[in-house]
Enzyme design. Structure first.
Site, PDB file in Angstrom:
ATOM      1  N   HIS A  69       0.903  -1.275   0.001  1.00  0.00           N
ATOM      2  CA  HIS A  69      -0.157   0.142  -0.029  1.00  0.00           C
ATOM      3  C   HIS A  69       0.646   1.337   0.022  1.00  0.00           C
ATOM      4  O   HIS A  69       1.744   1.344   0.744  1.00  0.00           O
ATOM      5  CB  HIS A  69      -1.010   0.048   1.085  1.00  0.00           C
ATOM      6  CG  HIS A  69      -0.394   0.029   2.415  1.00  0.00           C
ATOM      7  ND1 HIS A  69      -0.053   1.242   3.037  1.00  0.00           N
ATOM      8  CD2 HIS A  69      -0.104  -0.951   3.512  1.00  0.00           C
ATOM      9  CE1 HIS A  69       0.337   0.979   4.321  1.00  0.00           C
ATOM     10  NE2 HIS A  69       0.322  -0.323   4.464  1.00  0.00           N
ATOM     11  N   ASP A 187       6.453   1.930   6.347  1.00  0.00           N
ATOM     12  CA  ASP A 187       5.131   1.361   6.316  1.00  0.00           C
ATOM     13  C   ASP A 187       4.153   2.182   5.462  1.00  0.00           C
ATOM     14  O   ASP A 187       3.567   3.111   5.895  1.00  0.00           O
ATOM     15  CB  ASP A 187       4.420   1.244   7.727  1.00  0.00           C
ATOM     16  CG  ASP A 187       2.969   0.526   7.814  1.00  0.00           C
ATOM     17  OD1 ASP A 187       2.571  -0.043   6.741  1.00  0.00           O
ATOM     18  OD2 ASP A 187       2.440   0.878   8.813  1.00  0.00           O
ATOM     19  N   GLU A 221      -5.219   1.238   2.857  1.00  0.00           N
ATOM     20  CA  GLU A 221      -4.810   0.336   3.865  1.00  0.00           C
ATOM     21  C   GLU A 221      -5.028   1.109   5.150  1.00  0.00           C
ATOM     22  O   GLU A 221      -5.405   0.188   6.092  1.00  0.00           O
ATOM     23  CB  GLU A 221      -3.469  -0.469   3.687  1.00  0.00           C
ATOM     24  CG  GLU A 221      -3.034  -1.592   4.318  1.00  0.00           C
ATOM     25  CD  GLU A 221      -2.769  -1.613   5.776  1.00  0.00           C
ATOM     26  OE1 GLU A 221      -2.774  -2.319   6.761  1.00  0.00           O
ATOM     27  OE2 GLU A 221      -2.371  -0.234   6.297  1.00  0.00           O
ATOM     28  N   GLU A 222      -4.444   2.035   5.530  1.00  0.00           N
ATOM     29  CA  GLU A 222      -4.371   2.645   6.797  1.00  0.00           C
ATOM     30  C   GLU A 222      -5.660   2.725   7.269  1.00  0.00           C
ATOM     31  O   GLU A 222      -5.465   3.153   8.581  1.00  0.00           O
ATOM     32  CB  GLU A 222      -3.384   3.813   6.994  1.00  0.00           C
ATOM     33  CG  GLU A 222      -2.035   3.534   6.685  1.00  0.00           C
ATOM     34  CD  GLU A 222      -1.109   2.962   7.698  1.00  0.00           C
ATOM     35  OE1 GLU A 222      -1.901   2.445   8.567  1.00  0.00           O
ATOM     36  OE2 GLU A 222      -0.095   2.482   7.273  1.00  0.00           O
ATOM     37  N   ASP A 241       3.667  -6.277   3.965  1.00  0.00           N
ATOM     38  CA  ASP A 241       3.516  -5.429   4.638  1.00  0.00           C
ATOM     39  C   ASP A 241       4.589  -5.512   5.826  1.00  0.00           C
ATOM     40  O   ASP A 241       5.175  -6.643   5.906  1.00  0.00           O
ATOM     41  CB  ASP A 241       2.149  -5.225   5.539  1.00  0.00           C
ATOM     42  CG  ASP A 241       1.865  -3.795   5.741  1.00  0.00           C
ATOM     43  OD1 ASP A 241       2.792  -3.013   5.859  1.00  0.00           O
ATOM     44  OD2 ASP A 241       0.493  -3.635   5.961  1.00  0.00           O
ATOM     45  N   HIS A 321       4.708   3.207  13.042  1.00  0.00           N
ATOM     46  CA  HIS A 321       3.633   4.110  13.320  1.00  0.00           C
ATOM     47  C   HIS A 321       4.298   5.423  14.188  1.00  0.00           C
ATOM     48  O   HIS A 321       3.724   6.110  14.918  1.00  0.00           O
ATOM     49  CB  HIS A 321       2.446   3.809  13.788  1.00  0.00           C
ATOM     50  CG  HIS A 321       1.431   3.057  12.691  1.00  0.00           C
ATOM     51  ND1 HIS A 321       0.238   3.174  12.865  1.00  0.00           N
ATOM     52  CD2 HIS A 321       1.768   2.504  11.644  1.00  0.00           C
ATOM     53  CE1 HIS A 321      -0.356   2.351  11.853  1.00  0.00           C
ATOM     54  NE2 HIS A 321       0.540   2.078  11.121  1.00  0.00           N
TER      55      HIS A 321
END
Length: 342
Positions: A69, A187, A221-222, A241, A321
């Protein structure tokens, strides 16, 4: 196995430099399309703007889908405040403390960009004493100080900034001499670059995958709905991922992660065993991930009702994150597993 690591790193750095919080991914998708053109691959777009590449394999009786993604975490302007500063609402799951003091770009609807910094509403200990230390880091207690001459709501609105404008954080990308790459949004932009590196590997070595293969670049995706359109002939879905590095996650930045479970479901046991067997047979260094606060495009699709087998692999990343980090060795192990398995 001839792998072009420099290509992967250079494209990773470039794609990281293009802001793409979920919902604001068009420019980043255009860059992926340009790269696919350069590599000689045809592609189609889904109605949501995802890019889909199909490659015919040696055996057409089984079809795999590999996803990565392009969308990242970010924010949106929730309110233009009376003092001219901005209140934000986050896009994706991150803690406000992880972006305190971070520089941002505000992207207006008319294409203008403005810089600012995320700060607590009471930031100075010289003024407020212990309050800045004790104040909870929640959305209502954070604001963007714009680097413009604005002192009122009217001043800020006169720039064209309003509710609904997207906000992206600076990535601070750096590759160290010891082989670590650290940046916001590894990510999942690192995995986008790895997907393209796999396509380049096929071209450079005049190879075909074992089975028919779709490579899917998703863009939501997030926020939980990245891959919502799956071709009818897909039998198996591999989400590319990140893996997790933490005390209770058993990750290793120099190894590839093979996920066994996330917070939504367990992953397909047959495929996981196959992935581990392939890794063992090719001396690929890996960890097995059991995650309780994590999801992927593959499991999101399963919960939407897709009837297929599914797995998740990717480079192990520390401080996900937040200000993320992995090692070049883990990138190499991930691409090796892609080549050996696919």
């Amino acid at each position: 196995m001839k792998l072009d690591l420099n290509y992967t790193l250079e494209f990773t750095k470039e794609i990281l430099s293009i802001p793409s919080p979920a919902g604001y991914t068009e420019k980043a998708m255009e860059r992926i399309a340009q790269e696919l053109d350069a590599l000689g691959y045809s592609y189609t777009y889904s109605k949501k703007g995802c890019l889909i590449v199909k490659i015919l394999g040696k055996d057409s009786n089984y079809t795999r889908l590999l996803s990565a993604h392009i969308d990242t975490l970010g924010a949106m302007v929730k309110k233009v405040k009376k003092n001219g500063r901005l209140e934000l609402i986050n896009i994706g799951g991150y803690a406000w403390g992880s972006v305190e003091g971070e520089n941002v770009t505000i992207h207006t609807l008319d294409g203008k960009e403005y810089e600012g910094t995320v700060l607590p509403i009471k930031a100075s200990v010289h003024v407020y004493g212990d309050i800045p230390r004790e104040m909870p880091r929640i959305a209502e207690n954070m604001e963007v100080r714009l680097d413009e001459n604005v002192y009122s709501e009217e001043d800020t609105r006169s720039l064209g900034i309003c509710q609904g404008d997207f906000v992206s954080y600076y990535t601070k990308t750096k590759i160290t001499e010891s082989g670590y790459i650290k940046s916001r949004y590894l990510d999942d932009k690192l995995c986008v670059a790895q997907s393209l590196a796999y396509l380049k590997y096929l071209k450079d070595n005049n190879e075909k995958p074992n089975n028919n293969l779709y490579i899917y670049f998703s863009n939501f995706e997030e926020v939980g709905h990245g891959v919502s359109e799956i071709p009818n002939d897909v039998d198996e879905f591999i989400a590319l991922d990140i893996g997790l590095v933490a005390e209770d996650a058993d990750g290793d930045e120099k190894k590839v992660s093979i996920a066994a479970r996330d917070n939504k479901t367990v992953y397909d046991l047959k495929i996981r065993k196959h992935l581990q067997e392939v890794a063992n047979n090719h001396n690929i260094k890996y960890t097995v991930g059991v995650y309780n606060r994590y999801g992927s495009d593959a499991t999101a699709s399963i919960l939407q009702g897709a009837d297929l087998r599914y797995a998740c692999i990717g480079p192990n990343v520390d401080a996900t994150h937040h200000y993320e980090r992995t090692h070049i060795d883990g990138i190499i192990e991930t691409i090796k597993l892609l080549v050996a398995y696919l």
